[in-house]
Design a protein around this motif. Sequence first.
Motif, short mmCIF file in Angstrom:
data_model
loop_
_atom_site.label_atom_id
_atom_site.label_comp_id
_atom_site.label_asym_id
_atom_site.label_seq_id
_atom_site.Cartn_x
_atom_site.Cartn_y
_atom_site.Cartn_z
N ILE A 125 1.28 -5.01 -6.71
CA ILE A 125 1.20 -3.91 -7.94
C ILE A 125 1.44 -2.57 -7.22
N ILE A 126 1.97 -1.65 -8.06
CA ILE A 126 1.91 -0.39 -7.76
C ILE A 126 0.76 0.24 -8.58
N ASN A 151 -17.95 7.78 -6.38
CA ASN A 151 -16.96 9.07 -7.08
C ASN A 151 -15.70 8.40 -7.13
N GLY A 152 -14.58 8.96 -7.79
CA GLY A 152 -13.30 8.50 -7.69
C GLY A 152 -12.43 8.33 -6.41
N ASP A 153 -13.13 9.32 -5.27
CA ASP A 153 -12.36 8.87 -4.08
C ASP A 153 -12.80 7.55 -3.38
N ILE A 154 -14.19 7.24 -3.64
CA ILE A 154 -14.63 5.90 -3.30
C ILE A 154 -13.88 4.83 -3.88
N VAL A 155 -13.58 4.79 -5.28
CA VAL A 155 -12.88 3.97 -5.82
C VAL A 155 -11.51 3.78 -5.41
N LYS A 156 -10.82 4.93 -5.40
CA LYS A 156 -9.41 5.04 -4.89
C LYS A 156 -9.51 4.72 -3.17
N TYR A 157 -10.21 4.85 -2.45
CA TYR A 157 -10.01 4.39 -1.29
C TYR A 157 -10.50 2.74 -0.81
N HIS A 215 -6.16 -12.89 -3.38
CA HIS A 215 -5.35 -14.11 -3.86
C HIS A 215 -4.74 -13.57 -5.06
N THR A 216 -3.66 -13.22 -5.04
CA THR A 216 -3.05 -12.96 -6.16
C THR A 216 -1.22 -13.04 -6.27
N ASN A 217 -0.77 -13.08 -7.36
CA ASN A 217 0.80 -13.00 -7.24
C ASN A 217 1.33 -11.97 -7.81
N LEU A 218 0.58 -10.65 -7.80
CA LEU A 218 0.93 -9.36 -8.26
C LEU A 218 1.49 -8.83 -7.12
N ASN A 219 2.42 -7.64 -7.18
CA ASN A 219 3.03 -6.99 -5.97
C ASN A 219 2.32 -5.47 -6.25
N VAL A 220 1.78 -5.13 -4.88
CA VAL A 220 1.14 -3.91 -5.01
C VAL A 220 1.68 -2.86 -3.95
N ASP A 221 1.75 -1.74 -4.27
CA ASP A 221 2.29 -0.79 -3.50
C ASP A 221 1.02 0.17 -3.20
N PRO A 222 0.17 0.42 -2.40
CA PRO A 222 -0.86 1.08 -2.02
C PRO A 222 -0.61 2.68 -1.98
N THR A 223 0.59 2.89 -1.37
CA THR A 223 0.95 4.38 -1.14
C THR A 223 0.97 5.17 -2.48
N TYR A 224 1.40 4.48 -3.68
CA TYR A 224 1.39 5.13 -4.77
C TYR A 224 0.15 5.87 -5.27
N THR A 225 -1.06 5.05 -5.04
CA THR A 225 -2.40 5.32 -5.20
C THR A 225 -2.85 6.53 -4.39
N LEU A 226 -2.38 6.24 -3.17
CA LEU A 226 -2.80 7.37 -2.03
C LEU A 226 -2.19 8.66 -2.56
N ASN A 227 -1.27 8.81 -3.15
CA ASN A 227 -0.69 10.07 -3.27
C ASN A 227 -0.95 10.76 -4.74
N LEU A 228 -1.97 9.93 -5.20
CA LEU A 228 -2.52 10.64 -6.74
C LEU A 228 -3.89 11.23 -6.42
#
Length: 165
Positions: A11-12, A124-130, A143-156
């Motif tokens: 997931i992105i 706080n939001g930083d804890i949730v994000k990281y 265990h998921t079938n979803l595709n995720v790109d964590p770098t998208y989240t890191l840039n927000l």
Amino acid sequence: MTRQPLVSLGIILCLTSTLTEGLPERRLHPSSSRIPIQTQDNGGSSSFVLSMRITNRIYSQSLEDPASSYCENLWAEVAILLQQIFGCSGCATVNTYGGIADMAFSKGSVIANSTLVFNTKMINGDIVKYTFCNALLTGAELHTNLNVDPTYTLNLPAPEMIPVE
């Protein structure tokens, strides 16, 4: 040019403090077949909106119908992923994660905006994000079938807390 592979989970994701404006979306409320919100009387709760771009799903009108099997299945997949990250027995947030209060889907492959509830104001939001990004980047057993790109989240920017009364 070499392409960097996405984390195989898929997931992105992005964390935002409000739902994406201007996009058609449908708010969904948890039903008995979904992961229930668990609240505790501990002096307060807080919530954060987690927005994720799901790249291996296609948006369709059926996501606007909470009774459709596609909507129900995608809601469950997202809820399970978030439970594995924030509510697992070894997770730092296991004692405070209360579940998903709300979810809406919109276009953009599929954008899932989930309001996560925590049974504490000491987060706080930083804890949730990281916490989220760390689970994806370290190869946590998800265990998921979803595709995720964590770098998208890191840039927000980190989301702001939404007090829960």
